[in-house]
Scaffold this motif. Sequence first.
Motif, PDB file in Angstrom:
ATOM      1  N   PHE A  16       0.865  -0.964  -0.081  1.00  0.00           N
ATOM      2  CA  PHE A  16       0.033  -0.137   0.148  1.00  0.00           C
ATOM      3  C   PHE A  16       0.977   1.125   0.202  1.00  0.00           C
ATOM      4  O   PHE A  16       1.691   1.465   0.993  1.00  0.00           O
ATOM      5  CB  PHE A  16      -0.846  -0.012   1.342  1.00  0.00           C
ATOM      6  CG  PHE A  16      -1.968  -1.227   1.279  1.00  0.00           C
ATOM      7  CD1 PHE A  16      -3.149  -1.223   0.603  1.00  0.00           C
ATOM      8  CD2 PHE A  16      -1.325  -2.572   1.870  1.00  0.00           C
ATOM      9  CE1 PHE A  16      -3.835  -2.257   0.640  1.00  0.00           C
ATOM     10  CE2 PHE A  16      -2.279  -3.405   1.980  1.00  0.00           C
ATOM     11  CZ  PHE A  16      -3.490  -3.575   1.474  1.00  0.00           C
ATOM     12  N   PHE A  17       0.726   2.096  -1.066  1.00  0.00           N
ATOM     13  CA  PHE A  17       1.694   3.091  -1.258  1.00  0.00           C
ATOM     14  C   PHE A  17       1.149   4.281  -0.660  1.00  0.00           C
ATOM     15  O   PHE A  17      -0.008   4.778  -0.802  1.00  0.00           O
ATOM     16  CB  PHE A  17       1.959   3.560  -2.811  1.00  0.00           C
ATOM     17  CG  PHE A  17       2.833   2.356  -3.380  1.00  0.00           C
ATOM     18  CD1 PHE A  17       4.175   2.424  -3.332  1.00  0.00           C
ATOM     19  CD2 PHE A  17       2.181   1.402  -3.933  1.00  0.00           C
ATOM     20  CE1 PHE A  17       5.013   1.444  -3.902  1.00  0.00           C
ATOM     21  CE2 PHE A  17       2.963   0.462  -4.742  1.00  0.00           C
ATOM     22  CZ  PHE A  17       4.371   0.628  -4.700  1.00  0.00           C
ATOM     23  N   ASN A  18       1.924   5.157   0.042  1.00  0.00           N
ATOM     24  CA  ASN A  18       1.579   6.499   0.489  1.00  0.00           C
ATOM     25  C   ASN A  18       2.520   7.350  -0.372  1.00  0.00           C
ATOM     26  O   ASN A  18       3.573   7.618   0.179  1.00  0.00           O
ATOM     27  CB  ASN A  18       1.677   6.702   2.025  1.00  0.00           C
ATOM     28  CG  ASN A  18       1.242   8.042   2.548  1.00  0.00           C
ATOM     29  OD1 ASN A  18       1.259   9.148   1.816  1.00  0.00           O
ATOM     30  ND2 ASN A  18       0.630   7.956   3.649  1.00  0.00           N
ATOM     31  N   VAL A  77       3.918  -3.083   3.189  1.00  0.00           N
ATOM     32  CA  VAL A  77       3.818  -4.306   2.766  1.00  0.00           C
ATOM     33  C   VAL A  77       3.319  -5.302   3.806  1.00  0.00           C
ATOM     34  O   VAL A  77       4.071  -5.707   4.845  1.00  0.00           O
ATOM     35  CB  VAL A  77       5.228  -4.494   2.074  1.00  0.00           C
ATOM     36  CG1 VAL A  77       5.024  -5.971   1.480  1.00  0.00           C
ATOM     37  CG2 VAL A  77       5.743  -3.853   1.068  1.00  0.00           C
ATOM     38  N   LYS A  78       2.357  -6.047   3.386  1.00  0.00           N
ATOM     39  CA  LYS A  78       1.696  -6.894   4.293  1.00  0.00           C
ATOM     40  C   LYS A  78       1.994  -8.302   3.768  1.00  0.00           C
ATOM     41  O   LYS A  78       1.531  -8.655   2.534  1.00  0.00           O
ATOM     42  CB  LYS A  78       0.210  -6.906   4.561  1.00  0.00           C
ATOM     43  CG  LYS A  78      -0.074  -5.455   5.195  1.00  0.00           C
ATOM     44  CD  LYS A  78      -1.720  -5.371   5.256  1.00  0.00           C
ATOM     45  CE  LYS A  78      -1.958  -4.042   6.241  1.00  0.00           C
ATOM     46  NZ  LYS A  78      -3.478  -3.867   6.337  1.00  0.00           N
ATOM     47  N   GLU A  92       4.063  -7.262   8.744  1.00  0.00           N
ATOM     48  CA  GLU A  92       3.638  -5.924   8.030  1.00  0.00           C
ATOM     49  C   GLU A  92       4.984  -4.979   8.350  1.00  0.00           C
ATOM     50  O   GLU A  92       5.471  -4.613   9.299  1.00  0.00           O
ATOM     51  CB  GLU A  92       2.529  -5.255   8.969  1.00  0.00           C
ATOM     52  CG  GLU A  92       2.078  -4.024   8.263  1.00  0.00           C
ATOM     53  CD  GLU A  92       0.786  -3.386   8.661  1.00  0.00           C
ATOM     54  OE1 GLU A  92       0.973  -2.355   9.130  1.00  0.00           O
ATOM     55  OE2 GLU A  92       0.031  -4.357   8.839  1.00  0.00           O
ATOM     56  N   LYS A  93       5.406  -4.418   7.133  1.00  0.00           N
ATOM     57  CA  LYS A  93       6.689  -3.646   7.480  1.00  0.00           C
ATOM     58  C   LYS A  93       6.656  -2.352   6.364  1.00  0.00           C
ATOM     59  O   LYS A  93       5.712  -2.418   5.279  1.00  0.00           O
ATOM     60  CB  LYS A  93       7.986  -4.434   6.669  1.00  0.00           C
ATOM     61  CG  LYS A  93       8.487  -5.428   7.415  1.00  0.00           C
ATOM     62  CD  LYS A  93       9.482  -6.386   6.667  1.00  0.00           C
ATOM     63  CE  LYS A  93       9.881  -7.639   7.618  1.00  0.00           C
ATOM     64  NZ  LYS A  93      11.151  -8.193   6.719  1.00  0.00           N
ATOM     65  N   PHE A 132       9.995  -3.646  -5.913  1.00  0.00           N
ATOM     66  CA  PHE A 132       9.817  -4.998  -5.969  1.00  0.00           C
ATOM     67  C   PHE A 132      10.726  -5.840  -4.906  1.00  0.00           C
ATOM     68  O   PHE A 132      11.809  -5.655  -4.685  1.00  0.00           O
ATOM     69  CB  PHE A 132      10.243  -5.553  -7.420  1.00  0.00           C
ATOM     70  CG  PHE A 132      10.103  -7.116  -7.723  1.00  0.00           C
ATOM     71  CD1 PHE A 132       8.822  -7.350  -7.746  1.00  0.00           C
ATOM     72  CD2 PHE A 132      11.033  -7.943  -7.724  1.00  0.00           C
ATOM     73  CE1 PHE A 132       8.573  -8.742  -7.883  1.00  0.00           C
ATOM     74  CE2 PHE A 132      10.947  -9.245  -8.134  1.00  0.00           C
ATOM     75  CZ  PHE A 132       9.776  -9.673  -7.934  1.00  0.00           C
ATOM     76  N   ASP A 133      10.012  -6.922  -4.327  1.00  0.00           N
ATOM     77  CA  ASP A 133      10.786  -7.906  -3.543  1.00  0.00           C
ATOM     78  C   ASP A 133      11.439  -6.990  -2.241  1.00  0.00           C
ATOM     79  O   ASP A 133      12.442  -7.059  -1.858  1.00  0.00           O
ATOM     80  CB  ASP A 133      11.970  -8.532  -4.134  1.00  0.00           C
ATOM     81  CG  ASP A 133      11.450  -9.908  -4.261  1.00  0.00           C
ATOM     82  OD1 ASP A 133      10.544 -10.523  -3.717  1.00  0.00           O
ATOM     83  OD2 ASP A 133      12.438 -10.682  -4.980  1.00  0.00           O
ATOM     84  N   ASP A 134      10.620  -6.143  -1.461  1.00  0.00           N
ATOM     85  CA  ASP A 134      10.924  -5.295  -0.457  1.00  0.00           C
ATOM     86  C   ASP A 134      11.923  -4.332  -0.757  1.00  0.00           C
ATOM     87  O   ASP A 134      12.775  -4.050   0.341  1.00  0.00           O
ATOM     88  CB  ASP A 134      11.222  -6.157   0.587  1.00  0.00           C
ATOM     89  CG  ASP A 134       9.997  -7.026   1.124  1.00  0.00           C
ATOM     90  OD1 ASP A 134       8.941  -6.561   0.686  1.00  0.00           O
ATOM     91  OD2 ASP A 134      10.407  -8.112   1.954  1.00  0.00           O
ATOM     92  N   GLU A 135      12.287  -3.672  -1.943  1.00  0.00           N
ATOM     93  CA  GLU A 135      13.383  -3.141  -2.105  1.00  0.00           C
ATOM     94  C   GLU A 135      13.074  -2.300  -3.239  1.00  0.00           C
ATOM     95  O   GLU A 135      12.382  -2.659  -4.319  1.00  0.00           O
ATOM     96  CB  GLU A 135      14.672  -3.612  -2.203  1.00  0.00           C
ATOM     97  CG  GLU A 135      15.008  -4.631  -3.427  1.00  0.00           C
ATOM     98  CD  GLU A 135      16.348  -5.319  -3.454  1.00  0.00           C
ATOM     99  OE1 GLU A 135      17.279  -5.080  -2.619  1.00  0.00           O
ATOM    100  OE2 GLU A 135      16.543  -5.750  -4.371  1.00  0.00           O
TER     101      GLU A 135
END
Length: 258
Positions: A111-113, A121-122, A129-130, A169-172
């Motif tokens: 979910f972008f802010n 990222v859930k 959740e990070k 992508f992929d948490d980065e």
Amino acid sequence: MKKYILLIVLFVFTNSFVQRENAFTTGEWLRLRIHYGMVNAGYATLEIKDAVKNNRKVHHVIGKGWTTGMTKFFFKVEDNYESYFDKETGKPFQFVRKIDEGGYTKNQEGFFNQDKNQVVVKDYKKKTEKTFSTPEQIQDIVSSFYYLRNHPSIDKLKINESIAIDMFFDDETTKFKLKFLGREDISTKFGKVSCMIFRPYVQAGRVFKEEESLTVWISDDDNKIPIRVKASLAIGSIKADLDAFKGLKNSFKVKVDK
């Protein structure tokens, strides 16, 4: 071939947010047929639907990839990638990544802010959740495809010039660069199609054989749809060709041999 029936297509199409007239519209549907060597390995589809997020009208793109035939018995792939992005700015609000690739699974939503330059990222598999910081004008992997199709410089590139964007992508966040190689007419099941040739620069070793392992042909018309993809993997190679389409916003141009 681990991991990347749909992802290999999405990587292809991924810094200004100034948009030219849209190359796509609601109802567009694309299907690519994917070969692994000489084997018909699977298919990938991309479809645009309407939705509302944060009280704004958005494009909801659903991307699916799956293996077929004997490939499915040796390595089953069922991928689902989704993105919700603003119709006017192209900025993503949310992404979905739900995949099963030979037992390797992920089930995530992001979910972008855009005001705070963050993405939450859930991870439903890991039950975590990070929150990650992002640069301005960030894209997810699916929205990158559509953003680049509308990029104001796409038709103005000279040979060896590039477009670069930030992609999460992929948490980065990854710097994704698309280099223009030239133009070529290629034979397809629909006839001869004029194409722009691009080389996406991707991380070597993680998916592809080397940094310059991927070459893509995109229709040299107002649609800018993928016509062909070729890639060398760590083991073997993949080729994908446009197999079917509907709902294009603009005319699909095919040359007739004289």
